[in-house]
Design an enzyme around this catalytic site. Sequence first.
Site, mmCIF file in Angstrom:
data_model
loop_
_atom_site.group_PDB
_atom_site.id
_atom_site.type_symbol
_atom_site.label_atom_id
_atom_site.label_comp_id
_atom_site.label_asym_id
_atom_site.label_seq_id
_atom_site.Cartn_x
_atom_site.Cartn_y
_atom_site.Cartn_z
ATOM 1 N N CYS A 148 0.641 -0.899 -0.122
ATOM 2 C CA CYS A 148 0.552 0.264 0.302
ATOM 3 C C CYS A 148 0.921 1.289 -0.164
ATOM 4 O O CYS A 148 1.618 1.714 0.893
ATOM 5 C CB CYS A 148 -1.250 0.008 1.286
ATOM 6 S SG CYS A 148 -1.990 1.335 1.678
ATOM 7 N N CYS B 41 -5.221 6.236 -3.805
ATOM 8 C CA CYS B 41 -4.773 4.835 -4.252
ATOM 9 C C CYS B 41 -3.311 5.423 -3.864
ATOM 10 O O CYS B 41 -2.744 5.341 -5.233
ATOM 11 C CB CYS B 41 -5.068 3.572 -4.411
ATOM 12 S SG CYS B 41 -4.797 2.457 -4.728
#
Length: 259
Positions: free
Chosen positions: A74, A199
């Site tokens: 991530c 994101c």
Amino acid sequence: MKLHFYKYQGTGNDFIMIDNRELKLPKENTAFVKRLCDRRFGIGGDGLIYLQEREGYDFEMVYYNSDGRESTMCGNGGRCIVRFAHDLGLGDEEFSFLAIDGPHRGRILPDGKVSLQMQDVKTTFRHGDDYTLDTGSPHFVHFVKNIGEFPVVAEGKKIRYSDTYKENGINVNFAEVTSRDSIFVRTYERGVEDETLSCGTGVVASSIAFYYHNNYNPSNVKIETLGGLLNVTFDVQDMHFINIWLTGPAERVFEGEIG
């Protein structure tokens, strides 16, 4: 047991941070992680991150999606854990850490933003206006127009649960070119199973796709997301993308205890 936690966000992508250097919490506890990430019955977050000790590095990052399952890399979480490590006093401006996809470097910049070095990207698959690539997590990128009105969740879900991707899942990014060196990106994230405000690995994937998609090939891309502005830089050697850095804000929101 009272659990002390911290809440961080990077361009609206929010994470529960836990200092697990003493390994008091087990890695495999899906129900526990899912409960903490629940926005109504828990703390709330797009994911949960353990900071753990790892020999040869400043720390290790263990990341879980909000569905409780350990996930792939991530980017915004990586930037947030660098800020978290700095706030814990584990270093000054430069950090090295290990994540599920390998080693990373992170920097606290003079303006307070956090920059994260991503893994190299050696392969990008193009299918018309669609691109698939892995930037630490698997991503699908599709270029659209009028992105503000685009049905991201409905269209993202169709691709994520299509026959091609439903078994392992894929993150789905919709990008609009806004200038010669900037794009607007919206992302449907697997594991969250919804659109998130930002994101990190998704904007990296979209920036690389933009390099292929545009007649002008920028290696310094400005990205607008619903949660704020990010920047991606990279070098290109034989169509391999190296020295990739993701830069943007990462901030502590609050801390507390939960039983």
